[in-house]
Motif scaffolding. Structure first.
Motif: not given
Length: 418
Positions: A399-401, A358-363, A352-354, A387-393
């Motif tokens: 979230v780009d998957t 921009s608040g974008r989490l990318t796998l 992952p990379k945050l 992944l949803a919990r990870f994104a909220r944290f």
């Protein structure tokens, strides 16, 4: 006591005693204190591609974890302290034993024997007079070799005073360590005349390592123990230590199906192992919300469970390497790869990379170790929930998957994370 256990039970014991299975069982600020004490230690790391390792390790154990809860216990209540070249968080009530370790010839000091003691005395006096100070507070200093390049000479002195126990970490400024005198932060804890003996210290820390690992061969105990004892530690010495614990009824030996060498577990784990052998969840392990079959957990790259690659391969049939220091062309997986825990197995990994702006989490990468899960909708839903919990944290709003190449999994991720 059982003579042989399955790998499944072994995994459950190791994960459960680390607070990772069957699901998160701690919550809130008090839960952070419980998680660290139960896990025995948490490794600190500076890299922040996503949250830092220590925060990720606690997030995976504590429901709705927040970073300020760790800071509260470290820098307000001071129930824990940071120490070591392999930087760990330890409970403060262990401090006397660590003071004994710190006296072992200052093996981890970066000060050369030819450097003048006046430098150390100057830094000690400055902190005593001015109060807590960071390396940045010392201006216009000579630069010397250190770290990945050069550092100020006063940084070496601060490090020396910290690694030998005269200073402790008072707080963090950004992520820079701010130091103060140990005798000011913890009056009475600095007195060398109150230190445990070398033998008592070794026994305490070896027992701590066994409790952290939960299942260990002599070789595994030596690989982990050398970090804490700060001296040479052979499997032969560890075998003798484990044999003595077994004779005293403080540890038990067990075989694990498919593995040649016997493993040892601490006596305190016996009731938990007994429950697992009966197909039950041990007392106190009940998850507060979802379990790891309903929602995968993502493990910090330096999590206690992952640290020993050889033991991980034996117990989990999972090959893992943290590749942040490898050049990109020779990486097998990704820069900050995190294992995916599903049930009691490590079944995948993702990178992952945050982008905090921009608040974008990318796998940046996703790999299944168990290809049979590619078309498994139940796993896909658990992956999406994790992944949803990870994104909220991470307070991510996107979230780009796209990198997930398995159609069933990709569809479920898009439905959950849109």
């Amino acid at each position: 006591m059982p003579e042989t256990i399955s790998k499944e039970v072994a995994r459950q014991l190791v994960l459960g005693r680390q607070g990772l299975w069957p699901g998160r069982r701690w919550q809130g600020r008090d839960g952070v204190e419980q998680a660290i004490k139960t896990s025995q230690l948490v490794q600190v790391d500076t890299i922040s591609v996503v949250a830092r390792n220590h925060d990720l390790a606690l997030w995976s154990r504590v429901l709705d974890y927040r970073e300020e809860w760790l800071n509260y216990w470290l820098y307000q209540e001071r129930r824990f302290f940071e120490y070591g070249r392999v930087l760990m968080i330890y409970p403060l009530d262990e401090w006397p034993y660590w003071r004994t370790v710190m006296q072992r010839k200052n093996l981890w000091s970066r000060l050369d024997k030819h450097e003048l003691p006046e430098l150390v005395e100057m830094v000690r006096a400055k902190v005593a007079e001015a109060g807590p100070m960071a390396s940045r507070d010392f201006k216009d200093r000579n630069r010397v070799s250190g770290g990945f390049n050069t550092v100020k000479d006063t940084s070496h002195a601060l490090d020396h005073l910290w690694i030998t126990g005269e200073f402790m970490v008072h707080s963090r400024r950004g992520f820079d360590r701010v130091y103060d005198l140990t005798e000011k932060l913890h009056p009475g804890e600095h007195a060398p005349e109150a230190l445990p003996s070398d033998a008592a210290t070794d026994a305490f820390l070896m027992d701590k390592v066994l409790r952290e690992l939960s299942l260990a061969t002599p070789a595994a105990l030596s690989r982990r123990g050398v970090i804490m004892l700060r001296r040479a530690l052979t499997p032969t010495e560890c075998a003798g230590f484990l044999a003595r614990l077994e004779q005293e009824g403080k540890a038990f030996k067990v075989k694990i199906e498919g593995l040649k060498d016997p493993y040892y577990y601490p006596a305190e784990a016996a009731p938990q192992l007994d429950a697992l052998l009966k197909g039950q969840i041990p007392a106190g392990w009940e998850p507060l919300e979802t379990d790891t079959r309903q929602e995968v957990n993502l493990l910090a790259p330096l999590d206690n469970v992952l640290w020993d690659r050889l033991r991980l391969k034996s117990l989990f049939d999972y090959d893992y390497m943290w590749e942040v220091y490898k050049p990109q062309p020779i990486r097998r997986w990704g820069y900050y790869t995190m294992p995916v825990l599903y049930g009691d197995k490590l079944v995948a990994r993702l990178d992952p990379k945050l982008d905090r702006k921009s608040g974008r989490l990318t796998l940046q990468g996703f790999w299944l170790d168990d290809e049979s899960l590619a078309d498994d909708a139940v796993f896909g839903q658990a992956l999406a929930a994790g992944l949803a919990r990870f994104a909220r944290f991470h307070r991510a709003i996107q979230v780009d998957t796209e990198v997930v190449s398995y159609p069933v999994l990709q569809g479920l991720l898009q439905d959950e994370l849109k």
